[in-house]
Design an enzyme around this catalytic site. Structure first.
Site, mmCIF file in Angstrom:
data_model
loop_
_atom_site.group_PDB
_atom_site.id
_atom_site.type_symbol
_atom_site.label_atom_id
_atom_site.label_comp_id
_atom_site.label_asym_id
_atom_site.label_seq_id
_atom_site.Cartn_x
_atom_site.Cartn_y
_atom_site.Cartn_z
ATOM 1 N N GLY A 87 44.875 59.873 35.191
ATOM 2 C CA GLY A 87 45.310 58.610 35.793
ATOM 3 C C GLY A 87 46.406 58.014 34.925
ATOM 4 O O GLY A 87 46.230 57.850 33.714
ATOM 5 N N GLY B 21 48.229 54.978 35.506
ATOM 6 C CA GLY B 21 48.566 53.567 35.689
ATOM 7 C C GLY B 21 48.603 52.902 34.315
ATOM 8 O O GLY B 21 48.706 53.582 33.282
ATOM 9 N N LEU B 22 48.455 51.574 34.308
ATOM 10 C CA LEU B 22 48.587 50.858 33.028
ATOM 11 C C LEU B 22 47.586 51.293 31.973
ATOM 12 O O LEU B 22 47.945 51.450 30.796
ATOM 13 C CB LEU B 22 48.410 49.360 33.266
ATOM 14 C CG LEU B 22 49.682 48.590 33.492
ATOM 15 C CD1 LEU B 22 49.381 47.122 33.657
ATOM 16 C CD2 LEU B 22 50.643 48.812 32.336
ATOM 17 N N HIS C 9 39.411 39.146 47.774
ATOM 18 C CA HIS C 9 40.461 38.195 47.393
ATOM 19 C C HIS C 9 40.590 37.195 48.535
ATOM 20 O O HIS C 9 40.677 37.596 49.713
ATOM 21 C CB HIS C 9 41.782 38.936 47.170
ATOM 22 C CG HIS C 9 42.822 38.107 46.495
ATOM 23 N ND1 HIS C 9 43.440 37.049 47.123
ATOM 24 C CD2 HIS C 9 43.344 38.153 45.254
ATOM 25 C CE1 HIS C 9 44.303 36.493 46.279
ATOM 26 N NE2 HIS C 9 44.259 37.140 45.134
ATOM 27 N N ARG D 86 37.403 33.445 42.605
ATOM 28 C CA ARG D 86 37.668 34.080 43.903
ATOM 29 C C ARG D 86 36.447 34.181 44.799
ATOM 30 O O ARG D 86 36.549 34.037 46.017
ATOM 31 C CB ARG D 86 38.231 35.480 43.681
ATOM 32 C CG ARG D 86 39.617 35.424 43.113
ATOM 33 C CD ARG D 86 40.174 36.775 42.811
ATOM 34 N NE ARG D 86 41.519 36.583 42.288
ATOM 35 C CZ ARG D 86 42.275 37.556 41.808
ATOM 36 N NH1 ARG D 86 41.831 38.791 41.778
ATOM 37 N NH2 ARG D 86 43.480 37.289 41.361
ATOM 38 N N GLU E 149 40.474 49.908 35.869
ATOM 39 C CA GLU E 149 39.645 49.445 36.992
ATOM 40 C C GLU E 149 38.516 50.409 37.341
ATOM 41 O O GLU E 149 37.506 50.000 37.919
ATOM 42 C CB GLU E 149 40.526 49.178 38.223
ATOM 43 C CG GLU E 149 39.763 48.471 39.322
ATOM 44 C CD GLU E 149 40.614 48.016 40.490
ATOM 45 O OE1 GLU E 149 41.830 47.829 40.313
ATOM 46 O OE2 GLU E 149 40.044 47.846 41.583
ATOM 47 N N ARG F 267 35.600 39.068 38.919
ATOM 48 C CA ARG F 267 36.705 39.100 37.945
ATOM 49 C C ARG F 267 37.603 37.880 38.107
ATOM 50 O O ARG F 267 37.866 37.446 39.227
ATOM 51 C CB ARG F 267 37.541 40.361 38.169
ATOM 52 C CG ARG F 267 38.861 40.343 37.435
ATOM 53 C CD ARG F 267 39.633 41.610 37.626
ATOM 54 N NE ARG F 267 40.263 41.744 38.914
ATOM 55 C CZ ARG F 267 41.512 41.354 39.192
ATOM 56 N NH1 ARG F 267 42.255 40.759 38.268
ATOM 57 N NH2 ARG F 267 42.019 41.551 40.395
ATOM 58 N N SER G 48 42.532 41.590 34.868
ATOM 59 C CA SER G 48 42.466 43.022 35.129
ATOM 60 C C SER G 48 43.572 43.777 34.410
ATOM 61 O O SER G 48 43.335 44.810 33.771
ATOM 62 C CB SER G 48 42.553 43.265 36.630
ATOM 63 O OG SER G 48 42.743 44.616 36.850
#
Ligand SMILES: Cc1cc2nc3c(=O)[nH]c(=O)nc-3n(C[C@H](O)[C@H](O)[C@H](O)COP(=O)(O)OP(=O)(O)OC[C@H]3O[C@@H](n4cnc5c(N)ncnc54)[C@H](O)[C@@H]3O)c2cc1C
Length: 558
Positions: free
Chosen positions: A10, A12-13, A236, A285, A376, A386, A391
């Protein structure tokens, strides 16, 4: 310090950060993803990233950030992990700034910070309306340096198939498949880091990227790795439906002052401000989503009888909408044909984020030795809900912490050739069987995927009840017995089988938490119960899924 050979799955960040931090210490990294980092979900993040920088003299502190995160998560976060997360947050922003993230600045040249949900202080740093993209670009550029030094090798087009476990159930590598060529290959490693993002595909067209297919988490469940808090799925409050998918109107719109209203007795009714005067539309949220649900589904006060309320930013200065919230402006004009500087935006809650996933301790270790999970796909920081902006922070922090932990480890060399050969052979055999058994008399994997998403969306809504959850279990069992074909791709075939299985784990977790907390609301158990101030852990053993509840700071014994 030993040099390790690490697979990061993975890009991503979280995966990028971990790779950079491992390479900085001279480790060898192989980084896998189906497509380039620039297309990972992380680039979609608009609103910002949290840290108690106190740049505005707002009397913020890391301990306040900690308290807000635990309160937001309704106390079932891993407290020790959250403490590290919130203490390290200012240093993370400093690092991101130093490597070239173009954070938006205030009039004094300091990194600007805005309000976000569930936080009383302006704590969310941002880079225009493209925070994820800016942060990812900065870290990705760092990574290129290590690619040139041959410390990092990227594998694009690859998806995870299985872990390679030795006789002591320690992870010694992984088998992956190239999506384009269907080449299946085994990779030996000292450590494997899973960074595959949220379990989006289980629920179909949600706000996140469908690249995040949940397949890795599903396979890990089948390989008896512990998962946690699967029932905690974040809705959300402000998503919009477009023909393509559900899209997000960032929380920053409310952070900049946007208001939620519906029409009651011919007048605008700002229900959040009436019900929650302290934070109004910036409540956490889960609370905002439930309030919109109540307005539309219980009070029948949705706009024009539909499941919609209005998010209004039209009264804000035009520059705020067009510059600070430029992506909101773009989404509204492109997908809704609506100018948000003039008209209110029709919104409704939609699935957005998975607080649950692969269970880790505060060092991001999983229940299997040498296997880590970050970002995540992992569960530790966010509990039952969250906070926006936590995140991106959690993804980067996870990358840092897992890399630190791997750096500290000592390598124990053993010969795993036979185990690796066997696992590869097993996967190749399955592939050969699939090739031989393809017939279009079976149901297409795409049809099953849609059915699965429909079952799961129906059962795991904002409110759940046992009857619907059990009914969904029955439907999944039927689906499991379907004969499925997938002409186009072996991976799709393996994936859908494992997703049905993972979906059962979602339902079992939801059935077993007999209370209402954060994102998990049970109609029959409307109150929070101290008995469940714990982490839901699910593990497969001998083809049976076993649920237990861990104390949130339980010493996990690994
Ligand atoms: C529209 C939107 C806006 C958001 N805004 C914010 C925000 O403002 N602030 C905030 O804090 N958070 C925000 N988030 C959440 C945040 O973006 C993500 O939670 C975070 O970026 C996750 O990072 P990650 O590294 O875990 O995963 P991702 O960035 O999702 O990367 C996952 C990687 O895994 C790869 N992968 C997936 N499946 C497989 C597989 N089977 N095999 C191999 N590789 C695989 C993917 O290709 C990708 O490279 C937002 C999310 C969305 C959808």
């Amino acid at each position: 310090m030993d040099t390790k050979n690490v697979l990061v799955i993975g890009a991503g960040l979280s995966g990028l950060t971990c790779s950079v931090k491992l390479a900085e210490n001279g480790n060898n990294v192989r980084l896998f993803s189906p497509s380039p980092s620039e297309r990972s979900q992380s680039v979609m993040a608009m609103g910002g990233i949290n840290a108690a920088l106190n740049n505005k003299g707002q009397d913020d502190s890391t301990s306040q950030h900690y308290t807000d995160t635990i309160n937001g998560g309704q106390e079932i976060n891993n407290h020790k992990a959250v403490k590290k997360l919130t203490d390290d947050a200012p240093e993370i922003i400093e690092w991101l700034d130093s490597i070239g993230t173009s954070f938006t600045r205030d009039e004094n040249g300091n990194i600007d910070q805005r309000y976000f949900g569930g936080q009383k202080k302006q704590r969310t740093a941002y880079a225009g309306a493209r925070t994820g993209k800016q942060v990812l670009t900065a870290i990705n550029t760092m990574l290129r340096k290590y690619e040139h030094e041959n410390l990092v090798k990227r594998y694009i087009g690859w998806r995870f198939l299985s872990l390679i476990l030795n006789d002591m159930s320690e992870c010694v590598g992984a088998v992956l498949i190239n999506e384009f060529t269907e080449e299946i290959q085994s990779f030996e490693a000292d450590c494997v880091v899973i960074a595959t993002g949220g379990m989006n595909k289980v629920f179909g067209k949600i706000s996140g990227s469908l690249q995040n297919d949940a397949g890795t988490t599903a396979r890990l469940l089948q390989q008896e790795i512990q998962l946690a808090n699967l029932e905690m799925i974040q809705f959300h409050p402000t998503t919009i439906k477009t023909p393509v998918k559900s899209m997000l109107i960032t929380e920053a719109a409310r952070g900049e002052g946007g208001r939620l209203y519906t029409i009651k007795d011919g007048e605008k009714w700002y229900f959040m401000e009436e019900w929650y005067p302290e934070l109004g539309a910036l409540m956490p949220r889960d609370v905002v989503s439930r309030s919109i649900y109540k307005v539309c589904n219980q009070l029948n006060l949705g706009i024009n009888g539909e499941n919609i309320v209005y998010l209004d930013v039209s009264f804000l200065p035009e520059e705020t909408v067009k510059v600070k919230l430029d992506e909101v402006y773009e989404v509204c004009t492109q997908y809704l044909n609506l100018d948000p500087t003039v008209d209110p935006i029709p919104v409704y809650p939609g699935i957005h984020y998975f607080m649950g996933g692969i269970l880790t301790d505060d060092a991001h270790k999983t229940s299997i030795k040498n296997l880590y999970a970050i970002g995540e796909c992992s569960a530790q920081y966010h509990g039952a809900n969250r906070l926006g902006g936590n995140s991106l922070l959690g993804a980067i922090h996870g990358g840092y912490i897992a890399a630190e932990e791997i750096n500290r480890q000592t390598v124990t060399s053993s010969n795993n050739n036979e185990i690796i050969r066997k696992e590869l052979e097993k996967q190749m055999e399955k592939y050969a069987q699939w090739k031989d058994n393809q017939t279009s008399e079976y149901t297409s994997s795409y049809t099953v995927e849609e059915e699965l998403a429909s079952i799961m969306n129906n059962a795991m809504g904002i409110y759940r009840d046992e009857e619907t959850l059990r009914e969904a279990m029955g439907q999944l069992e039927q689906l499991e017995n379907e004969k499925i074909y997938s002409h186009e791709s072996y991976y799709e075939y393996v994936l859908i089988k494992s997703l049905i299985h993972l979906s059962k784990a979602f339902l079992i977790s939801a059935i077993n938490r007999k209370e209402s907390r954060g994102a998990h609301q049970r109609i029959e158990y409307p109150e929070k119960s101290d008995k469940y101030r714990k982490t839901t852990v699910i593990q497969e053993k001998n083809n049976e899924m076993i649920v237990s509840f861990n104390d949130t700071d339980e010493k996990m014994g690994w």
